[in-house]
Design an enzyme around this catalytic site. Structure first.
Site, PDB file in Angstrom:
ATOM      1  N   GLY A  72       0.789  -1.223   0.000  1.00 19.74           N
ATOM      2  CA  GLY A  72       0.000   0.000   0.000  1.00 19.74           C
ATOM      3  C   GLY A  72       0.821   1.273   0.000  1.00 19.74           C
ATOM      4  O   GLY A  72       0.459   2.260  -0.637  1.00 19.74           O
ATOM      5  N   THR A  73       1.947   1.266   0.709  1.00 23.36           N
ATOM      6  CA  THR A  73       2.789   2.466   0.767  1.00 23.36           C
ATOM      7  C   THR A  73       3.306   2.842  -0.617  1.00 23.36           C
ATOM      8  O   THR A  73       3.243   4.009  -1.032  1.00 23.36           O
ATOM      9  CB  THR A  73       3.956   2.247   1.748  1.00 23.36           C
ATOM     10  OG1 THR A  73       3.431   2.172   3.072  1.00 23.36           O
ATOM     11  CG2 THR A  73       4.957   3.394   1.669  1.00 23.36           C
ATOM     12  N   ASN A 154      -7.345   4.067   9.374  1.00 21.21           N
ATOM     13  CA  ASN A 154      -6.677   2.885   9.914  1.00 21.21           C
ATOM     14  C   ASN A 154      -6.460   2.941  11.426  1.00 21.21           C
ATOM     15  O   ASN A 154      -6.074   1.941  12.031  1.00 21.21           O
ATOM     16  CB  ASN A 154      -5.331   2.675   9.212  1.00 21.21           C
ATOM     17  CG  ASN A 154      -4.348   3.802   9.493  1.00 21.21           C
ATOM     18  OD1 ASN A 154      -4.702   4.975   9.409  1.00 21.21           O
ATOM     19  ND2 ASN A 154      -3.115   3.456   9.816  1.00 21.21           N
ATOM     20  N   GLN A 182      -7.689  -0.406   4.176  1.00 17.70           N
ATOM     21  CA  GLN A 182      -8.453  -1.114   5.212  1.00 17.70           C
ATOM     22  C   GLN A 182      -9.786  -1.650   4.680  1.00 17.70           C
ATOM     23  O   GLN A 182     -10.462  -2.408   5.380  1.00 17.70           O
ATOM     24  CB  GLN A 182      -8.718  -0.183   6.404  1.00 17.70           C
ATOM     25  CG  GLN A 182      -7.487   0.220   7.184  1.00 17.70           C
ATOM     26  CD  GLN A 182      -6.851  -0.930   7.964  1.00 17.70           C
ATOM     27  OE1 GLN A 182      -7.490  -1.930   8.266  1.00 17.70           O
ATOM     28  NE2 GLN A 182      -5.573  -0.788   8.287  1.00 17.70           N
ATOM     29  N   ALA A 203      -2.193  -6.753   0.382  1.00 15.85           N
ATOM     30  CA  ALA A 203      -2.667  -8.118   0.626  1.00 15.85           C
ATOM     31  C   ALA A 203      -2.693  -8.498   2.095  1.00 15.85           C
ATOM     32  O   ALA A 203      -3.561  -9.253   2.537  1.00 15.85           O
ATOM     33  CB  ALA A 203      -1.800  -9.119  -0.151  1.00 15.85           C
ATOM     34  N   HIS A 204      -1.754  -7.983   2.880  1.00 14.29           N
ATOM     35  CA  HIS A 204      -1.669  -8.435   4.270  1.00 14.29           C
ATOM     36  C   HIS A 204      -2.749  -7.846   5.164  1.00 14.29           C
ATOM     37  O   HIS A 204      -2.838  -8.181   6.350  1.00 14.29           O
ATOM     38  CB  HIS A 204      -0.270  -8.171   4.848  1.00 14.29           C
ATOM     39  CG  HIS A 204       0.022  -6.744   5.172  1.00 14.29           C
ATOM     40  ND1 HIS A 204       0.094  -6.282   6.465  1.00 14.29           N
ATOM     41  CD2 HIS A 204       0.288  -5.686   4.382  1.00 14.29           C
ATOM     42  CE1 HIS A 204       0.394  -4.990   6.454  1.00 14.29           C
ATOM     43  NE2 HIS A 204       0.519  -4.606   5.201  1.00 14.29           N
ATOM     44  N   THR A 242      10.994  -7.285 -11.731  1.00 11.94           N
ATOM     45  CA  THR A 242      10.405  -8.614 -11.858  1.00 11.94           C
ATOM     46  C   THR A 242       9.275  -8.780 -10.859  1.00 11.94           C
ATOM     47  O   THR A 242       9.440  -8.550  -9.660  1.00 11.94           O
ATOM     48  CB  THR A 242      11.471  -9.704 -11.607  1.00 11.94           C
ATOM     49  OG1 THR A 242      12.540  -9.513 -12.539  1.00 11.94           O
ATOM     50  CG2 THR A 242      10.889 -11.087 -11.784  1.00 11.94           C
ATOM     51  N   CYS A 334       3.048   1.772  11.438  1.00 16.45           N
ATOM     52  CA  CYS A 334       4.205   2.351  10.754  1.00 16.45           C
ATOM     53  C   CYS A 334       4.968   3.348  11.635  1.00 16.45           C
ATOM     54  O   CYS A 334       6.102   3.694  11.343  1.00 16.45           O
ATOM     55  CB  CYS A 334       3.761   3.033   9.456  1.00 16.45           C
ATOM     56  SG  CYS A 334       3.139   1.882   8.220  1.00 16.45           S
TER      57      CYS A 334
END
Length: 390
Positions: A72-73, A154, A182, A203-204, A242, A334
């Site tokens: 996301g960052t 968040n 979120q 994803a996390h 990649t 963070c």
């Protein structure tokens, strides 16, 4: 000792189904997805493109509107920096309740490119003053403007009045970027119905792997964006490097599983939140909830933020809870290594209150049960009776 994890807004546990998919790809699909001259590379490329199609289907977007990132960052950085460099944005409108990946990037753009930055005023409970937002849009109408606002906060869980923000952006011809990190994977979201120009996901936050996410970019913007990371033609030439094949597959699987159970999961987490509110009120009669986190209709179900009363300030407070088997946080992960209260909580709370209370962000997930809330409440009761805290 039973350990209870209630920090799902920071990261969620990865699903077993996702681990199996990723492990299989790590073992058997190791080709470079850009080496399409042979079957190993083509197989890896196929995994990425099939994942892109599945993700797009689940958020009702077109596959080529999905650009994979490291999370996301990076996705937020991509949108903000591209808006200046590729779209000629001269004015950014945001709030001081945003994630650091937005706030710090915006301030960096101001210093580097002298972009005009305005912050929307914050009302009680962290509600954005949309009248002030309209005034700022009106005053800067002749400048190309990007509005960047989080869909679900968040830290305090507040849900943005999305329809009104979209209306104002359309009225004043402003681009609209929303940090939906979120939300995507936890709530149904239909890009074909929402007038978002850019949205970001990680994803996390929905039981997938760390280190992978994506940015949604509305199709008519794609040709305007130059390479955000240079050195290759991956991701339509926007994000070189990649691709993380197994991470992308894990993201896709996690999103698919979440989408299949949205309403069941939302109902479960909502019930956990209501139960937690009820139990906390029993042990803390003068409890203060931060933002709109206790309002079930105006906040995301997964986040509850409180000010816990203590007489003596102790920044080991959270570690005491951890030693008692409870994992919660003070807010944005963070910034967790900084002793001060987060800027979000400072923005919406009287300084006098913060001298007597500690913020606690409790965030629920699909693997939590009511007994986890009981462990939290018991731990808070025990801390309340200790000399250092009472």
């Amino acid at each position: 000792m039973k350990r209870v994890y209630l920090d799902n807004a920071a990261t969620t546990p990865i699903r077993n189904e996702v681990i199996r998919i990723m492990t299989n790809i790590l073992k058997y699909s190791f080709g470079n997805p850009s080496s399409v001259q042979h079957s190993y590379g083509r197989e890896a490329r196929s995994i990425i493109e099939e994942s892109r199609i599945r993700i797009a289907k689940n958020i009702k977007a077109s596959p080529h509107e999905i650009i994979f990132t490291s999370g996301g960052t990076e996705a937020n950085n991509l949108v903000l920096q591209s808006s200046i460099l590729d779209f000629g944005v001269q004015h950014i409108l945001t709030s001081k309740l945003e994630h650091p990946s937005v706030l710090q990037t915006v301030l960096g753009l101001y210093k580097k490119y002298k972009v005009c930055i305005n912050f929307i005023q914050i009302q009680k409970k962290g509600i954005l003053d949309l009248n002030h937002m309209e005034d700022l849009l009106k005053k800067n109408y002749l400048k190309k403007t990007l509005v960047s606002l989080m869909y679900a906060n968040n830290e305090i869980g507040n849900l943005l009045e999305l329809d009104q923000v979209i209306f104002l952006c359309k009225k004043y011809n402003a681009y609209f970027h929303s940090d939906t990190i979120q939300v995507i994977g936890n709530f149904p979201i239909h890009m074909d119905k929402l007038s978002l120009d850019f949205a970001t996901a990680s994803a996390h936050k929905f039981y997938g792997p760390k280190g992978v996410g994506f940015v949604f970019i509305r199709k008519h913007f794609l040709k305007k964006i130059k390479s955000f990371i240079s050195g290759g033609l991956q991701e339509y030439g926007i994000r070189s490097g990649t691709e993380n094949t197994y991470g992308i597959a894990g993201l896709s699987e996690a999103l698919q599983l979440s989408c299949c159970n949205y309403y069941k999961n939302i109902e479960k987490i909502r019930d956990l939140k209501l139960y937690c509110i009820s139990e906390l009120k029993k042990i803390i009669p003068d409890i203060i909830f931060n933002g709109l986190s206790s309002d079930i209709d105006k906040s995301i179900p997964s986040i509850l933020n409180i000010l816990y009363p203590i007489k003596k300030k102790d920044h080991l407070f959270y570690f005491h809870l951890d030693l008692m088997g409870v994992s919660v946080s003070k807010g944005n992960s963070c910034y967790s290594n900084i002793p001060q209260v987060s800027s979000v909580i400072q923005s919406i709370t009287d300084e006098s209150l913060l001298k007597k209370r500690m913020p606690i962000r409790i965030s629920f997930g699909i693997f939590n049960e009511k007994k986890d809330i009981d462990v939290l409440v018991t731990a808070l009761e025990k801390i309340k009776t200790k000399k250092n805290f009472s």
